[in-house]
Write a protein that holds these residues in place. Structure first.
Motif, PDB file in Angstrom:
ATOM      1  N   SER A  93       0.804  -1.228   0.000  1.00  0.00           N
ATOM      2  CA  SER A  93       0.000   0.000   0.000  1.00  0.00           C
ATOM      3  C   SER A  93       0.837   1.279   0.000  1.00  0.00           C
ATOM      4  CB  SER A  93      -0.944   0.007   1.209  1.00  0.00           C
ATOM      5  OG  SER A  93      -0.211   0.106   2.408  1.00  0.00           O
ATOM      6  N   VAL A  94       2.127   1.177  -0.300  1.00  0.00           N
ATOM      7  CA  VAL A  94       3.012   2.350  -0.297  1.00  0.00           C
ATOM      8  C   VAL A  94       2.869   3.116  -1.601  1.00  0.00           C
ATOM      9  CG1 VAL A  94       5.403   3.138  -0.217  1.00  0.00           C
ATOM     10  CG2 VAL A  94       4.679   1.245   1.242  1.00  0.00           C
ATOM     11  N   ASP A  95       2.568   4.414  -1.489  1.00  0.00           N
ATOM     12  CA  ASP A  95       2.583   5.332  -2.622  1.00  0.00           C
ATOM     13  C   ASP A  95       3.872   6.134  -2.484  1.00  0.00           C
ATOM     14  OD1 ASP A  95       2.313   7.353  -4.478  1.00  0.00           O
ATOM     15  OD2 ASP A  95       0.329   7.990  -3.799  1.00  0.00           O
ATOM     16  N   ILE A  96       4.868   5.803  -3.284  1.00  0.00           N
ATOM     17  CA  ILE A  96       6.208   6.371  -3.126  1.00  0.00           C
ATOM     18  C   ILE A  96       6.206   7.890  -3.230  1.00  0.00           C
ATOM     19  CG2 ILE A  96       6.902   6.140  -5.542  1.00  0.00           C
ATOM     20  CD1 ILE A  96       9.118   5.455  -2.469  1.00  0.00           C
ATOM     21  N   HIS A  97       5.361   8.462  -4.074  1.00  0.00           N
ATOM     22  CA  HIS A  97       5.309   9.924  -4.205  1.00  0.00           C
ATOM     23  C   HIS A  97       4.772  10.563  -2.921  1.00  0.00           C
ATOM     24  CE1 HIS A  97       6.374   9.550  -8.368  1.00  0.00           C
ATOM     25  NE2 HIS A  97       5.346   8.733  -8.581  1.00  0.00           N
ATOM     26  N   ARG A  98       3.745   9.965  -2.373  1.00  0.00           N
ATOM     27  CA  ARG A  98       3.183  10.472  -1.103  1.00  0.00           C
ATOM     28  C   ARG A  98       4.210  10.369   0.021  1.00  0.00           C
ATOM     29  NH1 ARG A  98      -2.356   8.449   1.928  1.00  0.00           N
ATOM     30  NH2 ARG A  98      -2.156   9.838   3.694  1.00  0.00           N
ATOM     31  N   GLU A  99       4.931   9.252   0.060  1.00  0.00           N
ATOM     32  CA  GLU A  99       5.932   9.057   1.123  1.00  0.00           C
ATOM     33  C   GLU A  99       7.061  10.076   1.013  1.00  0.00           C
ATOM     34  OE1 GLU A  99       5.194   7.065   3.557  1.00  0.00           O
ATOM     35  OE2 GLU A  99       3.472   6.289   2.468  1.00  0.00           O
ATOM     36  N   ARG A 100       7.531  10.306  -0.192  1.00  0.00           N
ATOM     37  CA  ARG A 100       8.610  11.290  -0.383  1.00  0.00           C
ATOM     38  C   ARG A 100       8.151  12.693  -0.006  1.00  0.00           C
ATOM     39  NH1 ARG A 100      10.911   9.036  -6.101  1.00  0.00           N
ATOM     40  NH2 ARG A 100      12.113   7.311  -5.235  1.00  0.00           N
ATOM     41  N   ASN A 101       6.937  13.043  -0.399  1.00  0.00           N
ATOM     42  CA  ASN A 101       6.401  14.361  -0.036  1.00  0.00           C
ATOM     43  C   ASN A 101       6.252  14.501   1.477  1.00  0.00           C
ATOM     44  OD1 ASN A 101       6.274  15.189  -2.687  1.00  0.00           O
ATOM     45  ND2 ASN A 101       4.112  14.637  -2.932  1.00  0.00           N
ATOM     46  N   ALA A 102       5.718  13.471   2.124  1.00  0.00           N
ATOM     47  CA  ALA A 102       5.559  13.504   3.585  1.00  0.00           C
ATOM     48  C   ALA A 102       6.918  13.582   4.272  1.00  0.00           C
ATOM     49  CB  ALA A 102       4.779  12.276   4.058  1.00  0.00           C
ATOM     50  N   PHE A 103       7.901  12.844   3.746  1.00  0.00           N
ATOM     51  CA  PHE A 103       9.247  12.869   4.324  1.00  0.00           C
ATOM     52  C   PHE A 103       9.854  14.262   4.214  1.00  0.00           C
ATOM     53  CE2 PHE A 103      13.774  12.129   4.618  1.00  0.00           C
ATOM     54  CZ  PHE A 103      13.876  11.182   5.629  1.00  0.00           C
TER      55      PHE A 103
END
Length: 133
Positions: A93-103
């Protein structure tokens, strides 16, 4: 006259600890972006900060007035994130774009707290040493 670091710094030290823990959770998500079955997690920042504030208020008593009060975000504040996209078939369920933005957002907020603390420490140092002599 004693300096109260808790009054001088407010919740910024606690917020930095929570942001550090959130960075770890987001980094785990990014690292597991291609792991089948991995479920994205996130830290509920407000809940973690509220819990940290409650711990600061007296859950952990200091034995001496000069001891520092330190606490960290607990694993109970880490929750699975609801996915924004449909399952691709591997259960991840990982959305890499969302994770990078949140990071990145978390990193900017961490830097803002760090800047505030550096400013406060500089002001306290100036007050202790007598100014810019």
């Amino acid at each position: 006259m004693a300096i109260s670091f808790e009054k001088a710094f407010g919740m910024h030290p606690e917020a930095m600890l929570v942001r550090d823990r959130r960075a770890q959770v987001l980094a785990e998500n990014i690292a597991n972006a291609d792991t089948p079955g991995y479920k994205a997690k996130d830290l509920d920042f407000q809940q973690a900060l509220n819990n940290a504030q409650a711990r600061q208020a007296g859950a952990m008593q200091r034995t001496h007035e000069q001891h520092f009060h330190i606490s960290t975000a607990s694993r109970h504040e880490t929750k699975f994130r609801n996915p924004d996209q449909p399952d691709t078939g591997d259960g991840n369920s990982v959305d890499i774009h969302r994770e990078r933005n949140a990071f990145m957002q978390n990193s900017l907020e961490y830097q803002a707290s760090l800047g505030f603390l550096n400013s406060r420490i500089g002001g306290l140092k100036k007050a202790i040493t007598g100014g810019g002599q």
